[in-house]
Design an enzyme around this catalytic site. Structure first.
Site, PDB file in Angstrom:
ATOM      1  N   GLY A  15      -6.384  33.856  96.667  1.00 35.62           N
ATOM      2  CA  GLY A  15      -5.870  32.589  96.136  1.00 35.62           C
ATOM      3  C   GLY A  15      -4.397  32.428  96.494  1.00 35.62           C
ATOM      4  O   GLY A  15      -3.644  33.402  96.465  1.00 35.62           O
ATOM      5  N   VAL A  28       9.726  37.335 107.832  1.00 35.09           N
ATOM      6  CA  VAL A  28      10.072  36.950 109.208  1.00 35.09           C
ATOM      7  C   VAL A  28      11.551  37.225 109.486  1.00 35.09           C
ATOM      8  O   VAL A  28      11.908  37.869 110.488  1.00 35.09           O
ATOM      9  CB  VAL A  28       9.734  35.458 109.456  1.00 35.09           C
ATOM     10  CG1 VAL A  28      10.325  34.972 110.772  1.00 35.09           C
ATOM     11  CG2 VAL A  28       8.217  35.253 109.425  1.00 35.09           C
ATOM     12  N   ARG A  76     -10.742  33.427 101.819  1.00 38.48           N
ATOM     13  CA  ARG A  76     -11.497  34.594 101.359  1.00 38.48           C
ATOM     14  C   ARG A  76     -12.493  34.891 102.470  1.00 38.48           C
ATOM     15  O   ARG A  76     -13.166  33.991 102.958  1.00 38.48           O
ATOM     16  CB  ARG A  76     -12.156  34.298 100.020  1.00 38.48           C
ATOM     17  CG  ARG A  76     -11.097  34.080  98.922  1.00 38.48           C
ATOM     18  CD  ARG A  76     -11.684  34.138  97.546  1.00 38.48           C
ATOM     19  NE  ARG A  76     -10.620  34.195  96.541  1.00 38.48           N
ATOM     20  CZ  ARG A  76     -10.129  33.119  95.917  1.00 38.48           C
ATOM     21  NH1 ARG A  76     -10.586  31.925  96.190  1.00 38.48           N
ATOM     22  NH2 ARG A  76      -9.179  33.262  95.014  1.00 38.48           N
ATOM     23  N   ASP A 107      -5.189  42.217  94.447  1.00 34.98           N
ATOM     24  CA  ASP A 107      -5.854  43.512  94.578  1.00 34.98           C
ATOM     25  C   ASP A 107      -6.917  43.530  95.677  1.00 34.98           C
ATOM     26  O   ASP A 107      -7.058  44.513  96.401  1.00 34.98           O
ATOM     27  CB  ASP A 107      -6.538  43.886  93.248  1.00 34.98           C
ATOM     28  CG  ASP A 107      -5.564  44.555  92.289  1.00 34.98           C
ATOM     29  OD1 ASP A 107      -4.501  45.026  92.736  1.00 34.98           O
ATOM     30  OD2 ASP A 107      -5.878  44.610  91.080  1.00 34.98           O
ATOM     31  N   GLY A 108      -7.697  42.434  95.762  1.00 33.15           N
ATOM     32  CA  GLY A 108      -8.738  42.353  96.794  1.00 33.15           C
ATOM     33  C   GLY A 108      -8.118  42.464  98.179  1.00 33.15           C
ATOM     34  O   GLY A 108      -8.571  43.253  99.026  1.00 33.15           O
ATOM     35  N   THR A 129      -0.015  36.533  93.392  1.00 32.23           N
ATOM     36  CA  THR A 129      -1.097  35.885  92.644  1.00 32.23           C
ATOM     37  C   THR A 129      -0.520  35.286  91.372  1.00 32.23           C
ATOM     38  O   THR A 129       0.334  35.915  90.724  1.00 32.23           O
ATOM     39  CB  THR A 129      -2.242  36.856  92.271  1.00 32.23           C
ATOM     40  OG1 THR A 129      -3.069  36.232  91.273  1.00 32.23           O
ATOM     41  CG2 THR A 129      -1.755  38.184  91.737  1.00 32.23           C
ATOM     42  N   ILE A 130      -1.005  34.115  91.016  1.00 32.96           N
ATOM     43  CA  ILE A 130      -0.497  33.492  89.783  1.00 32.96           C
ATOM     44  C   ILE A 130      -0.991  34.239  88.549  1.00 32.96           C
ATOM     45  O   ILE A 130      -0.475  34.045  87.458  1.00 32.96           O
ATOM     46  CB  ILE A 130      -0.901  31.998  89.673  1.00 32.96           C
ATOM     47  CG1 ILE A 130      -2.420  31.825  89.563  1.00 32.96           C
ATOM     48  CG2 ILE A 130      -0.340  31.191  90.828  1.00 32.96           C
ATOM     49  CD1 ILE A 130      -2.838  30.444  89.072  1.00 32.96           C
ATOM     50  N   ASP A 131      -1.991  35.097  88.729  1.00 40.09           N
ATOM     51  CA  ASP A 131      -2.640  35.716  87.562  1.00 40.09           C
ATOM     52  C   ASP A 131      -1.863  36.875  86.928  1.00 40.09           C
ATOM     53  O   ASP A 131      -2.199  37.300  85.829  1.00 40.09           O
ATOM     54  CB  ASP A 131      -4.037  36.220  87.954  1.00 40.09           C
ATOM     55  CG  ASP A 131      -5.021  35.078  88.153  1.00 40.09           C
ATOM     56  OD1 ASP A 131      -4.740  33.966  87.690  1.00 40.09           O
ATOM     57  OD2 ASP A 131      -6.074  35.304  88.781  1.00 40.09           O
ATOM     58  N   ASP A 133      -2.011  39.910  87.532  1.00 39.91           N
ATOM     59  CA  ASP A 133      -2.968  40.959  87.160  1.00 39.91           C
ATOM     60  C   ASP A 133      -2.985  42.137  88.146  1.00 39.91           C
ATOM     61  O   ASP A 133      -4.030  42.727  88.386  1.00 39.91           O
ATOM     62  CB  ASP A 133      -4.374  40.359  87.012  1.00 39.91           C
ATOM     63  CG  ASP A 133      -4.888  39.750  88.307  1.00 39.91           C
ATOM     64  OD1 ASP A 133      -4.078  39.537  89.235  1.00 39.91           O
ATOM     65  OD2 ASP A 133      -6.100  39.482  88.392  1.00 39.91           O
ATOM     66  N   ARG A 175      -9.446  34.042  85.747  1.00 37.48           N
ATOM     67  CA  ARG A 175     -10.866  34.392  85.659  1.00 37.48           C
ATOM     68  C   ARG A 175     -11.036  35.752  84.987  1.00 37.48           C
ATOM     69  O   ARG A 175     -11.914  35.947  84.173  1.00 37.48           O
ATOM     70  CB  ARG A 175     -11.479  34.404  87.062  1.00 37.48           C
ATOM     71  CG  ARG A 175     -12.980  34.336  87.055  1.00 37.48           C
ATOM     72  CD  ARG A 175     -13.531  34.075  88.440  1.00 37.48           C
ATOM     73  NE  ARG A 175     -13.247  32.716  88.900  1.00 37.48           N
ATOM     74  CZ  ARG A 175     -13.341  32.328  90.165  1.00 37.48           C
ATOM     75  NH1 ARG A 175     -13.697  33.189  91.088  1.00 37.48           N
ATOM     76  NH2 ARG A 175     -13.089  31.089  90.517  1.00 37.48           N
ATOM     77  N   LYS A 218       0.545  20.384  59.549  1.00 39.05           N
ATOM     78  CA  LYS A 218       0.679  20.325  61.007  1.00 39.05           C
ATOM     79  C   LYS A 218      -0.128  19.150  61.558  1.00 39.05           C
ATOM     80  O   LYS A 218      -1.224  18.855  61.065  1.00 39.05           O
ATOM     81  CB  LYS A 218       0.200  21.643  61.630  1.00 39.05           C
ATOM     82  CG  LYS A 218       0.685  21.822  63.064  1.00 39.05           C
ATOM     83  CD  LYS A 218       0.544  23.254  63.553  1.00 39.05           C
ATOM     84  CE  LYS A 218       0.979  23.356  65.008  1.00 39.05           C
ATOM     85  NZ  LYS A 218       0.802  24.684  65.559  1.00 39.05           N
ATOM     86  N   ARG A 248     -10.378  17.502  71.813  1.00 37.31           N
ATOM     87  CA  ARG A 248     -10.440  17.111  73.231  1.00 37.31           C
ATOM     88  C   ARG A 248     -10.210  18.338  74.105  1.00 37.31           C
ATOM     89  O   ARG A 248      -9.358  19.188  73.793  1.00 37.31           O
ATOM     90  CB  ARG A 248      -9.349  16.086  73.560  1.00 37.31           C
ATOM     91  CG  ARG A 248      -9.516  14.752  72.861  1.00 37.31           C
ATOM     92  CD  ARG A 248     -10.647  13.936  73.497  1.00 37.31           C
ATOM     93  NE  ARG A 248     -10.711  12.592  72.960  1.00 37.31           N
ATOM     94  CZ  ARG A 248     -11.448  12.223  71.901  1.00 37.31           C
ATOM     95  NH1 ARG A 248     -12.171  13.122  71.258  1.00 37.31           N
ATOM     96  NH2 ARG A 248     -11.466  10.970  71.502  1.00 37.31           N
TER      97      ARG A 248
END
Ligand code: ADP
Ligand code: F6P
Length: 325
Positions: A15, A28, A76, A107-108, A129-131, A133, A175, A218, A248
């Site tokens: 991603g 570079v 991918r 990691d992948g 990665t934004i995750d 993780d 995910r 609240k 919502r």
């Protein structure tokens, strides 16, 4: 110290993440400072297999530090899991004279880099990665931009949610990881946060936290749900049916992966890019760059992949305490 490495490659894989361009620019320009040539490989391992490879000069990375996405594009590539394709990838590196390869991804992607390293290509991973993780590092490129984008979106949702005294259930990316969700929850005062790493609180527990805050006066209620947990629409119905509070659902989705990188992402990407090329120049291979306790360090890829990371209990506790009105 002089080095034998005269030509390196760089690719982005998995991603995309804001700040990947800043990392490419850094790779570079650092390589050029060492008199190395840099080949840009398009579309991750897919482009490596297809020979989608062209030289990147300093001017090719002008004006990209502020841009989201990745100029090299990403992909991918399932085939790359198979040994015969990994061998073909290593062969492609040799055909193009690429002696060292910088892989920007998660990691992948690092697993692919490890395979190439075993086939004689010096590889270095940069966590992108934004995750957030990746276990060996306290920072992954893209997280800060993504979490700020998600937080900003939630702020807007809370404006309208407050006007209508509604409950908002917001699904954020992740995910397998709840870092974006947890940071959003703490930083926007969510009643509840649902994380893939933790047992899901019961509907009763979630509803109790909403009703208690309603009774304290609240005006809006918020549940942040990490993508990997899911079930937002069902939860909204349950809350509405049980409490009478209109609910919502908003799924933030890929807007979290785009946008101009924050100062944090540009800085981290710039430092990690240089660190990766320094490692290649100094004769290292099969390493991952990491940010630990304010320093840029590096680990053996296998060691890094074997590490575990978990949600910070203290942050989770704070998110619960501070959401009580
Ligand atoms: P991320 O790098 O963000 O974790 P993925 O898990 O989707 O993203 O992995 C990106 C790519 O890395 C995959 O499409 C594949 O090309 C390569 N890859 C992943 N796992 C392996 C593996 N075990 N061996 C070789 N290559 C892999
Ligand atoms: O970049 C990481 C991530 O955003 C995960 O949080 C998410 O599950 C996944 O990528 C989705 O990516 P895509 O839609 O590209 O498959």
């Amino acid at each position: 110290m002089s080095t034998e490495i005269k030509k390196i490659g760089v690719l982005t894989s998995g991603g995309d993440a804001p700040g990947m361009n800043a990392a490419i620019r850094s790779v570079v320009r650092t390589a050029i400072s060492y008199d190395m040539k840099v080949m840009g490989i398009k579309n991750g391992y897919k482009g490596l297999l297809n020979g989608d490879i062209t030289e990147l000069k300093s001017k090719d990375v002008s004006d990209i530090i502020q841009r989201g996405g990745t100029i090299l594009q990403t992909a991918r590539c399932k085939e790359f899991m198979k040994p015969e394709y990994q061998e073909r990838g290593a062969e492609m590196c040799r055909v193009f004279g690429i002696q060292g390869l910088v892989v920007i991804g998660g990691d992948g992607s690092f697993q692919g880099a490890e395979k190439l390293a075993n086939l004689g290509i010096n590889t270095i991973g940069i966590p992108g990665t934004i995750d957030l993780d990746i276990a060996c590092t306290e920072y992954t490129i893209g997280f800060d931009t993504a979490v700020n984008t998600a937080m900003d979106a939630i702020n807007r949702i809370l404006d309208t949610s407050s006007s209508h005294s509604r409950c908002s259930i917001v699904e954020v990316m992740g995910r397998n990881a709840g870092y974006i969700a947890l940071w959003c929850a703490v930083n926007t005062g969510a009643e509840c946060v649902l994380l893939p790493e933790r047992e899901r609180p019961s509907d009763d527990e979630i509803i109790r936290s909403i009703v208690e805050n309603k009774n304290r006066g609240k005006k809006h209620f918020l549940i942040v749900v990490a993508e990997g947990v899911g079930g937002c629409h069902k939860l909204a119905k349950t809350i509405e049916n049980t409490t009478g509070i209109e609910s919502r659902v908003t799924v933030l989705g890929h807007l979290q992966r785009g946008g101009s990188p924050t100062a944090m992402d540009r800085m981290q990407a710039s430092m990690m890019g240089t660190r990766a090329v320094d490692l290649l120049h100094d004769g290292h291979a099969k390493r991952v760059v990491a940010y630990v306790k304010g320093e840029y360090v590096d680990y053996d890829i296998n060691e890094a992949l074997a590490m575990n990371k978990n949600i910070n209990e203290f942050r989770l506790r704070v998110s619960k305490i501070l959401s009580v009105k």
